[in-house]
Design a protein around this motif. Structure first.
Motif, PDB file in Angstrom:
ATOM      1  N   TRP A 206       0.842  -1.194   0.000  1.00 53.35           N
ATOM      2  CA  TRP A 206       0.000   0.000   0.000  1.00 53.35           C
ATOM      3  C   TRP A 206       0.876   1.242   0.000  1.00 53.35           C
ATOM      4  O   TRP A 206       2.030   1.226   0.431  1.00 53.35           O
ATOM      5  CB  TRP A 206      -0.900   0.008   1.230  1.00 53.35           C
ATOM      6  CG  TRP A 206      -2.118  -0.871   1.097  1.00 53.35           C
ATOM      7  CD1 TRP A 206      -2.317  -1.860   0.196  1.00 53.35           C
ATOM      8  CD2 TRP A 206      -3.276  -0.826   1.910  1.00 53.35           C
ATOM      9  NE1 TRP A 206      -3.533  -2.435   0.385  1.00 53.35           N
ATOM     10  CE2 TRP A 206      -4.154  -1.825   1.440  1.00 53.35           C
ATOM     11  CE3 TRP A 206      -3.679  -0.065   2.984  1.00 53.35           C
ATOM     12  CZ2 TRP A 206      -5.389  -2.061   2.006  1.00 53.35           C
ATOM     13  CZ3 TRP A 206      -4.919  -0.300   3.547  1.00 53.35           C
ATOM     14  CH2 TRP A 206      -5.760  -1.276   3.065  1.00 53.35           C
TER      15      TRP A 206
ATOM     16  N   ARG B 136      -0.654   7.901   6.960  1.00 49.53           N
ATOM     17  CA  ARG B 136      -1.579   6.782   6.794  1.00 49.53           C
ATOM     18  C   ARG B 136      -1.154   5.916   5.623  1.00 49.53           C
ATOM     19  O   ARG B 136      -0.525   6.390   4.684  1.00 49.53           O
ATOM     20  CB  ARG B 136      -2.999   7.285   6.526  1.00 49.53           C
ATOM     21  CG  ARG B 136      -3.638   7.975   7.697  1.00 49.53           C
ATOM     22  CD  ARG B 136      -5.043   8.395   7.390  1.00 49.53           C
ATOM     23  NE  ARG B 136      -5.019   9.444   6.360  1.00 49.53           N
ATOM     24  CZ  ARG B 136      -5.994   9.664   5.478  1.00 49.53           C
ATOM     25  NH1 ARG B 136      -7.068   8.936   5.482  1.00 49.53           N
ATOM     26  NH2 ARG B 136      -5.888  10.631   4.590  1.00 49.53           N
TER      27      ARG B 136
ATOM     28  N   VAL C 207      -2.651   3.536   2.519  1.00 51.33           N
ATOM     29  CA  VAL C 207      -3.908   3.401   1.778  1.00 51.33           C
ATOM     30  C   VAL C 207      -3.726   2.460   0.597  1.00 51.33           C
ATOM     31  O   VAL C 207      -2.623   2.281   0.078  1.00 51.33           O
ATOM     32  CB  VAL C 207      -4.417   4.771   1.267  1.00 51.33           C
ATOM     33  CG1 VAL C 207      -4.790   5.677   2.418  1.00 51.33           C
ATOM     34  CG2 VAL C 207      -3.406   5.443   0.380  1.00 51.33           C
TER      35      VAL C 207
ATOM     36  N   GLU D 256      -7.235   3.319  -4.464  1.00 50.27           N
ATOM     37  CA  GLU D 256      -7.956   4.517  -4.036  1.00 50.27           C
ATOM     38  C   GLU D 256      -7.206   5.797  -4.398  1.00 50.27           C
ATOM     39  O   GLU D 256      -7.597   6.875  -3.998  1.00 50.27           O
ATOM     40  CB  GLU D 256      -8.179   4.460  -2.523  1.00 50.27           C
ATOM     41  CG  GLU D 256      -9.032   3.289  -2.082  1.00 50.27           C
ATOM     42  CD  GLU D 256      -9.094   3.149  -0.569  1.00 50.27           C
ATOM     43  OE1 GLU D 256      -8.406   3.916   0.147  1.00 50.27           O
ATOM     44  OE2 GLU D 256      -9.828   2.271  -0.109  1.00 50.27           O
TER      45      GLU D 256
ATOM     46  N   HIS E 202      -4.727  10.562  -2.811  1.00 46.61           N
ATOM     47  CA  HIS E 202      -5.745   9.638  -2.330  1.00 46.61           C
ATOM     48  C   HIS E 202      -7.113  10.280  -2.549  1.00 46.61           C
ATOM     49  O   HIS E 202      -7.215  11.484  -2.791  1.00 46.61           O
ATOM     50  CB  HIS E 202      -5.518   9.358  -0.833  1.00 46.61           C
ATOM     51  CG  HIS E 202      -6.471   8.385  -0.252  1.00 46.61           C
ATOM     52  ND1 HIS E 202      -7.454   8.754   0.631  1.00 46.61           N
ATOM     53  CD2 HIS E 202      -6.601   7.049  -0.436  1.00 46.61           C
ATOM     54  CE1 HIS E 202      -8.143   7.686   0.982  1.00 46.61           C
ATOM     55  NE2 HIS E 202      -7.646   6.634   0.338  1.00 46.61           N
TER      56      HIS E 202
ATOM     57  N   ARG F  72      -7.827  -2.301   6.742  1.00 51.43           N
ATOM     58  CA  ARG F  72      -9.207  -1.898   6.437  1.00 51.43           C
ATOM     59  C   ARG F  72     -10.028  -1.768   7.719  1.00 51.43           C
ATOM     60  O   ARG F  72     -10.825  -0.845   7.863  1.00 51.43           O
ATOM     61  CB  ARG F  72      -9.839  -2.877   5.459  1.00 51.43           C
ATOM     62  CG  ARG F  72      -9.354  -2.691   4.048  1.00 51.43           C
ATOM     63  CD  ARG F  72     -10.144  -3.527   3.034  1.00 51.43           C
ATOM     64  NE  ARG F  72      -9.741  -3.221   1.687  1.00 51.43           N
ATOM     65  CZ  ARG F  72      -8.720  -3.778   1.053  1.00 51.43           C
ATOM     66  NH1 ARG F  72      -7.981  -4.686   1.662  1.00 51.43           N
ATOM     67  NH2 ARG F  72      -8.419  -3.435  -0.183  1.00 51.43           N
TER      68      ARG F  72
ATOM     69  N   ALA G 103      -8.974   1.435   9.379  1.00 51.33           N
ATOM     70  CA  ALA G 103      -9.527   2.592   8.674  1.00 51.33           C
ATOM     71  C   ALA G 103     -11.013   2.743   8.969  1.00 51.33           C
ATOM     72  O   ALA G 103     -11.507   3.861   9.159  1.00 51.33           O
ATOM     73  CB  ALA G 103      -9.292   2.458   7.176  1.00 51.33           C
TER      74      ALA G 103
END
Length: 90
Positions: free
Chosen positions: A5, A12, A14, A18, A29, A54, A57
């Motif tokens: 990711w 963060r 992600v 995305e 993002h 996930r 998040a």
């Protein structure tokens, strides 16, 4: 299972699905935060457990939503008392 990711400017991690480039060519993002770059054209990435990320998040999103609702309720509840005697100066 580990997935790769992207790391955002705010730290963060992600899902790369995305992220997309904006009009200026900056990789961003969906939230609008830019992806941190290792060098020009090379995004910084990290191996993560996708399922755990996930869940993390989702929890952060739920917490932010609850805080926003609490602030809205507090703002709605704040109103001057009714029936108080008027303020008198000396």
């Amino acid at each position: 299972m580990q997935d790769v990711w992207y790391v955002l400017e705010d730290g963060r991690t992600v899902d790369p699905n995305e992220c997309s480039t904006d009009e200026g060519g900056v990789l961003r993002h969906e939230s609008g935060v830019a992806v941190k770059m290792r060098s020009p054209g090379v995004p910084l990435s990290r191996g993560v457990d996708a399922a755990k990320e996930r869940v993390k998040a989702d929890r952060a999103e739920a917490r932010a939503k609850a805080e926003a609702e609490a602030k809205a309720k507090a703002a709605k509840d704040m109103k001057p008392g009714e029936g108080n005697p008027p303020y008198k100066t000396r």
